[in-house]
Design a protein around this motif. Structure first.
Motif, PDB file in Angstrom:
ATOM      1  N   PRO A  43      -1.800  -2.014 -10.993  1.00 16.60           N
ATOM      2  CA  PRO A  43      -2.361  -2.875 -11.982  1.00 16.60           C
ATOM      3  C   PRO A  43      -3.672  -3.225 -11.999  1.00 16.60           C
ATOM      4  CG  PRO A  43      -1.043  -4.252 -10.567  1.00 16.60           C
ATOM      5  CD  PRO A  43      -0.691  -2.761 -10.210  1.00 16.60           C
ATOM      6  N   THR A  44      -4.301  -3.090 -10.600  1.00 16.43           N
ATOM      7  CA  THR A  44      -5.895  -3.254 -10.549  1.00 16.43           C
ATOM      8  C   THR A  44      -6.579  -2.040 -10.298  1.00 16.43           C
ATOM      9  OG1 THR A  44      -5.257  -3.683  -8.215  1.00 16.43           O
ATOM     10  CG2 THR A  44      -5.437  -5.472  -9.603  1.00 16.43           C
ATOM     11  N   GLN A  45      -5.773  -1.125 -10.506  1.00 16.62           N
ATOM     12  CA  GLN A  45      -6.413   0.507 -10.407  1.00 16.62           C
ATOM     13  C   GLN A  45      -7.355   0.380  -9.018  1.00 16.62           C
ATOM     14  OE1 GLN A  45      -6.112   3.416 -12.809  1.00 16.62           O
ATOM     15  NE2 GLN A  45      -4.291   2.284 -12.353  1.00 16.62           N
TER      16      GLN A  45
ATOM     17  N   SER B  50      13.516  15.722   1.290  1.00 19.14           N
ATOM     18  CA  SER B  50      12.558  16.395   0.644  1.00 19.14           C
ATOM     19  C   SER B  50      11.532  16.967   1.530  1.00 19.14           C
ATOM     20  CB  SER B  50      11.507  15.177  -0.031  1.00 19.14           C
ATOM     21  OG  SER B  50      10.579  14.566   0.810  1.00 19.14           O
ATOM     22  N   ASN B  51      11.900  17.155   2.905  1.00 22.88           N
ATOM     23  CA  ASN B  51      11.113  17.935   3.729  1.00 22.88           C
ATOM     24  C   ASN B  51       9.582  17.566   4.094  1.00 22.88           C
ATOM     25  OD1 ASN B  51      13.687  19.487   4.634  1.00 22.88           O
ATOM     26  ND2 ASN B  51      13.233  20.580   2.666  1.00 22.88           N
ATOM     27  N   THR B  52       9.371  16.310   3.753  1.00 22.02           N
ATOM     28  CA  THR B  52       7.904  15.786   3.693  1.00 22.02           C
ATOM     29  C   THR B  52       7.369  15.676   4.907  1.00 22.02           C
ATOM     30  OG1 THR B  52       8.345  14.930   1.378  1.00 22.02           O
ATOM     31  CG2 THR B  52       6.594  14.091   2.981  1.00 22.02           C
ATOM     32  N   ASN B  53       6.291  16.296   5.260  1.00 24.44           N
ATOM     33  CA  ASN B  53       5.413  15.952   6.565  1.00 24.44           C
ATOM     34  C   ASN B  53       4.079  16.055   6.440  1.00 24.44           C
ATOM     35  OD1 ASN B  53       5.471  16.062   9.448  1.00 24.44           O
ATOM     36  ND2 ASN B  53       4.801  18.080   9.369  1.00 24.44           N
ATOM     37  N   HIS B  54       3.389  15.191   6.996  1.00 22.93           N
ATOM     38  CA  HIS B  54       1.970  15.042   6.971  1.00 22.93           C
ATOM     39  C   HIS B  54       1.481  14.718   8.519  1.00 22.93           C
ATOM     40  CE1 HIS B  54       2.525  13.619   3.102  1.00 22.93           C
ATOM     41  NE2 HIS B  54       1.261  14.334   2.593  1.00 22.93           N
ATOM     42  N   SER B  55       0.490  15.543   9.034  1.00 19.05           N
ATOM     43  CA  SER B  55      -0.131  15.233  10.291  1.00 19.05           C
ATOM     44  C   SER B  55      -0.318  13.688  10.420  1.00 19.05           C
ATOM     45  CB  SER B  55      -1.281  16.091  10.692  1.00 19.05           C
ATOM     46  OG  SER B  55      -1.788  15.679  11.701  1.00 19.05           O
ATOM     47  N   GLU B  56       0.058  13.055  11.539  1.00 22.60           N
ATOM     48  CA  GLU B  56      -0.224  11.732  11.481  1.00 22.60           C
ATOM     49  C   GLU B  56      -1.459  11.373  11.982  1.00 22.60           C
ATOM     50  OE1 GLU B  56       2.895   9.183  13.214  1.00 22.60           O
ATOM     51  OE2 GLU B  56       4.424  10.398  12.323  1.00 22.60           O
ATOM     52  N   ASP B  57      -2.183  12.330  12.791  1.00 19.44           N
ATOM     53  CA  ASP B  57      -3.556  11.995  13.107  1.00 19.44           C
ATOM     54  C   ASP B  57      -4.626  12.544  12.230  1.00 19.44           C
ATOM     55  OD1 ASP B  57      -5.510  11.436  14.682  1.00 19.44           O
ATOM     56  OD2 ASP B  57      -5.606  13.199  15.929  1.00 19.44           O
ATOM     57  N   GLN B  58      -4.672  11.704  11.036  1.00 19.49           N
ATOM     58  CA  GLN B  58      -5.479  12.238  10.058  1.00 19.49           C
ATOM     59  C   GLN B  58      -5.790  10.913   9.136  1.00 19.49           C
ATOM     60  OE1 GLN B  58      -4.440  14.368   6.173  1.00 19.49           O
ATOM     61  NE2 GLN B  58      -2.464  14.684   7.332  1.00 19.49           N
ATOM     62  N   PRO B  59      -6.888  10.558   8.409  1.00 17.57           N
ATOM     63  CA  PRO B  59      -6.913   9.406   7.600  1.00 17.57           C
ATOM     64  C   PRO B  59      -5.937   9.404   6.434  1.00 17.57           C
ATOM     65  CG  PRO B  59      -8.943  10.610   8.117  1.00 17.57           C
ATOM     66  CD  PRO B  59      -8.109  11.497   8.506  1.00 17.57           C
ATOM     67  N   ALA B  60      -5.622   8.299   6.133  1.00 17.69           N
ATOM     68  CA  ALA B  60      -4.417   8.021   5.187  1.00 17.69           C
ATOM     69  C   ALA B  60      -5.181   8.523   3.764  1.00 17.69           C
ATOM     70  CB  ALA B  60      -4.246   6.597   4.832  1.00 17.69           C
ATOM     71  N   HIS B  61      -4.259   9.303   3.182  1.00 20.49           N
ATOM     72  CA  HIS B  61      -5.041   9.908   2.049  1.00 20.49           C
ATOM     73  C   HIS B  61      -4.768   9.165   0.665  1.00 20.49           C
ATOM     74  CE1 HIS B  61      -0.618  11.460   2.031  1.00 20.49           C
ATOM     75  NE2 HIS B  61      -0.865  11.315   0.488  1.00 20.49           N
ATOM     76  N   LEU B  62      -4.014   7.867   0.840  1.00 18.02           N
ATOM     77  CA  LEU B  62      -4.069   6.840  -0.111  1.00 18.02           C
ATOM     78  C   LEU B  62      -4.841   5.889   0.343  1.00 18.02           C
ATOM     79  CD1 LEU B  62      -0.278   7.071   0.502  1.00 18.02           C
ATOM     80  CD2 LEU B  62      -1.395   7.584  -1.531  1.00 18.02           C
ATOM     81  N   THR B  63      -6.070   5.732  -0.560  1.00 17.42           N
ATOM     82  CA  THR B  63      -7.067   4.995  -0.213  1.00 17.42           C
ATOM     83  C   THR B  63      -7.534   3.615  -1.125  1.00 17.42           C
ATOM     84  OG1 THR B  63      -8.601   6.077  -1.762  1.00 17.42           O
ATOM     85  CG2 THR B  63      -8.244   6.997   0.513  1.00 17.42           C
ATOM     86  N   LEU B  64      -7.899   2.588  -0.610  1.00 13.70           N
ATOM     87  CA  LEU B  64      -7.908   1.437  -1.204  1.00 13.70           C
ATOM     88  C   LEU B  64      -9.490   1.154  -1.596  1.00 13.70           C
ATOM     89  CD1 LEU B  64      -5.477  -0.907   0.676  1.00 13.70           C
ATOM     90  CD2 LEU B  64      -5.029   0.376  -1.409  1.00 13.70           C
ATOM     91  N   LYS B  65      -9.742   0.714  -2.764  1.00 16.55           N
ATOM     92  CA  LYS B  65     -11.218   0.678  -3.036  1.00 16.55           C
ATOM     93  C   LYS B  65     -11.748  -0.708  -2.572  1.00 16.55           C
ATOM     94  CE  LYS B  65     -11.134   2.621  -7.764  1.00 16.55           C
ATOM     95  NZ  LYS B  65     -11.154   2.556  -9.208  1.00 16.55           N
ATOM     96  N   ASP B  66     -10.668  -1.770  -2.412  1.00 14.79           N
ATOM     97  CA  ASP B  66     -10.728  -3.108  -1.860  1.00 14.79           C
ATOM     98  C   ASP B  66      -9.401  -3.492  -1.152  1.00 14.79           C
ATOM     99  OD1 ASP B  66     -11.007  -5.829  -1.359  1.00 14.79           O
ATOM    100  OD2 ASP B  66     -11.840  -6.436  -3.024  1.00 14.79           O
ATOM    101  N   PRO B  67      -9.517  -3.457   0.261  1.00 15.25           N
ATOM    102  CA  PRO B  67      -8.243  -3.844   0.928  1.00 15.25           C
ATOM    103  C   PRO B  67      -7.820  -4.953   0.788  1.00 15.25           C
ATOM    104  CG  PRO B  67     -10.150  -2.746   2.373  1.00 15.25           C
ATOM    105  CD  PRO B  67     -10.772  -3.049   1.085  1.00 15.25           C
ATOM    106  N   THR B  68      -8.580  -6.007   0.210  1.00 20.27           N
ATOM    107  CA  THR B  68      -7.871  -7.340  -0.030  1.00 20.27           C
ATOM    108  C   THR B  68      -7.003  -7.360  -1.191  1.00 20.27           C
ATOM    109  OG1 THR B  68      -9.810  -8.330  -1.362  1.00 20.27           O
ATOM    110  CG2 THR B  68     -10.002  -8.175   1.252  1.00 20.27           C
ATOM    111  N   VAL B  69      -7.330  -6.611  -2.252  1.00 19.89           N
ATOM    112  CA  VAL B  69      -6.391  -6.764  -3.290  1.00 19.89           C
ATOM    113  C   VAL B  69      -5.093  -6.743  -3.404  1.00 19.89           C
ATOM    114  CG1 VAL B  69      -6.130  -5.281  -5.519  1.00 19.89           C
ATOM    115  CG2 VAL B  69      -8.701  -6.035  -4.879  1.00 19.89           C
TER     116      VAL B  69
END
Length: 560
Positions: A540-542, A470-489
């Motif tokens: 499922p927990t959004q 798919s030729n996917t590439n992201h700069s690895e030195d950036q915050p993850a754009h997939l974020t968690l409201k609660d990291p424990t969920v």
């Protein structure tokens, strides 16, 4: 550092003013831009238009089947054929198969519902069509900024939308500015048109802010996975269109598949699964790979070569889930709103048409001296258009599948084959959806576990090798754009209750539970993300929220 802190230290942001700001250089956004410039030329006036595109170029993030109905394109650019639009392969034949694990039954063409007939349509690469549309827009004076992700909606003091801000560049993984930090810029306009595609990041916030979905059925989505293959000349059937239903999906799961023959021995194949599926053990990616092993499919692919892969969410709720498409200062067009006709598996003609209608409303409003108000002429024009009639005919399509495949097949035949022949364009009954897709997921203990065959590397593949093509590439030195409201969920709820479904519904191996039993953690491989938005929809927990990475990141699809 958050935006306010960055602005306090580095601001203010540079601002650029336009008459119309458009977010997204897909078919809807580019059609909007082209129509605005056409109207200005007809009136002998000027209008400034800018289009922001988060991909590295127009078309880089475009993924669709695709069969195109040229109706709207002909309205927008009547001389598209003479000007070299890449609609090169007319549909020559249609086939629809109901699959069992080893067999297939073909539907007689005379009994095929009209939504599955493609006379006069074209098998295309939508990415290539978008690249061509971009050249047409630029020739008319539209400014296109590829590699710039619109990350924030800007509001005026009265609460209306006044534009967008692009994302900051040079933010490190720790959230702090690096030596290459560059503040985003503001693009402000009299009106801002949002054409981000399905589950747009900014569109999602606008729907919530203005309560644009109030009184509507909950939106429904699918995930579409696609591969591009080169097959042997003996297996090539230019213009042939094949759709399938049935195996490998269970009868209570919405979905289907397609195989379209382009020219030059190229074949597009894909698999769609409704994101209202119930079994958390299901993996849409693995179902797609398994489908390719069916005798009716593998005969085309054997001795062929896979060239590309991608995945994208599809807004499939139809007209009953369509939110209010205008709000102070802006509007939604195309799949951002959900104009796709799921029964026809087509959305590009709707994207172009709605872009034109929004452009007409915006141009007339600007000419009359308006700005930042609601473009009420746009939804009014939609309601009197051929597209509204088309979507009304398909209003119940997705809903019938919650009653099982047999009922859905029967009712689709009645609504889209029988009723039109009786002179009834719109079904006189309405079936409503009652809950969002993520609420349908059942606990893993209540569902049968699915064991998928291992990939053979010839017909079937794993996710990592698929992401590679798919030729996917992201700069690895950036915050993850997939974020968690609660990291424990993920470990506290999703893993014990749903067996960690994020590790299966993601088609790009972004989510991975690692560690010893009892001490697992969720690892997010954000660099693999193909921007499909499935996690943002199906969690499922959004708890997962997809935000924009740095502009230019993500897939770089070629020929898709």
């Amino acid at each position: 550092m958050n935006t306010e802190e960055l602005l306090a230290q580095y601001g203010p942001r540079e601002a650029m003013e336009y008459d119309v700001v458009i977010v997204g250089a897909g078919p809807a956004g580019l059609a909007t831009a082209i129509r605005l410039k056409q109207r200005a030329a007809e009136a002998g006036s000027e209008i400034s238009v800018v289009v922001l595109e988060k991909g590295s170029e127009p078309g880089a993030h475009i993924l669709s089947g695709a069969i195109m109905d040229p109706k709207a394109l002909t309205e927008l650019l009547p001389d598209w054929k003479e000007n070299g639009a890449p609609l090169n392969q007319p549909v020559t034949s249609d086939d629809f198969l109901f699959l069992s694990e080893t067999g297939a039954k073909s539907t007689p063409h005379a009994l095929l519902p009209d939504c599955f007939k493609n006379d006069g349509n074209y098998v295309i690469s939508l990415g290539n069509v978008v690249r061509w549309l971009a050249t047409q827009a630029e020739a008319l004076g539209v400014e296109i900024f590829p590699g710039f992700a619109a990350a924030e909606v800007l509001y005026a003091d009265d609460g209306s939308v006044r534009g967008v801000a692009t994302g900051n560049l040079g933010i490190g993984k720790d959230g702090e500015p690096t030596d290459s930090f560059q503040l985003g810029m503001e693009l402000v306009g009299k009106y801002t048109i949002f054409a981000e595609g399905s589950r747009g990041h900014l569109g999602r916030t606008l729907i919530a802010k203005y309560k644009l979905d109030a009184g509507k059925d909950p939106q429904s989505y699918g995930i579409g996975l696609k591969e591009l293959w080169e097959v042997t000349p003996e297996q090539a059937r230019p213009g042939h269109v094949l759709h399938t239903a049935g195996w490998p999906l269970e009868s209570d799961t919405y979905g289907g598949a397609f195989l379209y023959h382009l020219d030059n021995n190229l074949v597009e194949l894909g698999f769609v699964v409704g994101l209202d599926y119930a079994n958390p053990w299901l993996s849409p990616f693995e179902e797609f790979q398994r489908w390719k092993l069916h005798p009716s499919i593998r005969q085309t692919l054997e001795s062929g070569k896979r060239l590309g892969y991608g995945a994208r969410a599809i807004t499939a709720g139809g007209i009953l889930s369509l939110p209010k498409t205008v709000f102070p200062g802006g509007a939604f067009v195309g799949c951002e709103a959900g104009y796709l006709n799921a029964s026809r598996i087509k959305g590009s003609h709707a994207a172009i048409k709605t872009g034109m209608l929004a452009a007409d409303a915006a141009f007339d409003a600007i000419t009359a001296g308006h700005q930042h108000d609601e473009l009420v002429a746009y939804p009014a024009a939609f309601e009197s258009s051929w597209l509204h009639t088309e979507l009304q005919q398909a209003k119940n399509f997705k809903q019938w599948f919650k009653k099982g495949r047999s009922v859905a097949t029967l009712m689709t035949g009645i609504e889209q084959w029988l009723l039109p022949r009786l002179g009834i364009k719109v079904p006189p009954w309405t079936i409503h959806r009652k809950q969002a897709d993520h609420l349908y997921l059942k606990p893993a203990s209540e569902c049968a576990q699915i064991v998928y065959p291992k990939p053979d590397g010839k017909l079937t593949f794993d996710r990592l090798s698929s992401v590679f093509v798919s030729n996917t590439n992201h700069s690895e030195d950036q915050p993850a754009h997939l974020t968690l409201k609660d990291p424990t969920v993920p470990v506290r709820i999703n893993l014990p209750k749903y067996a960690g479904p994020e590790s299966r519904y993601c088609p790009a191996a972004v989510y991975e539970f690692v560690g010893e039993p009892g001490a697992e953690r969720l690892q997010i491989n954000a660099q693999n993300c193909v921007h499909c938005k499935t996690c943002d929809i199906k969690d499922p927990t959004q708890n997962i929220v997809w935000v924009t990475p740095e502009g230019g990141g993500g897939p770089n699809y070629s020929g898709m």
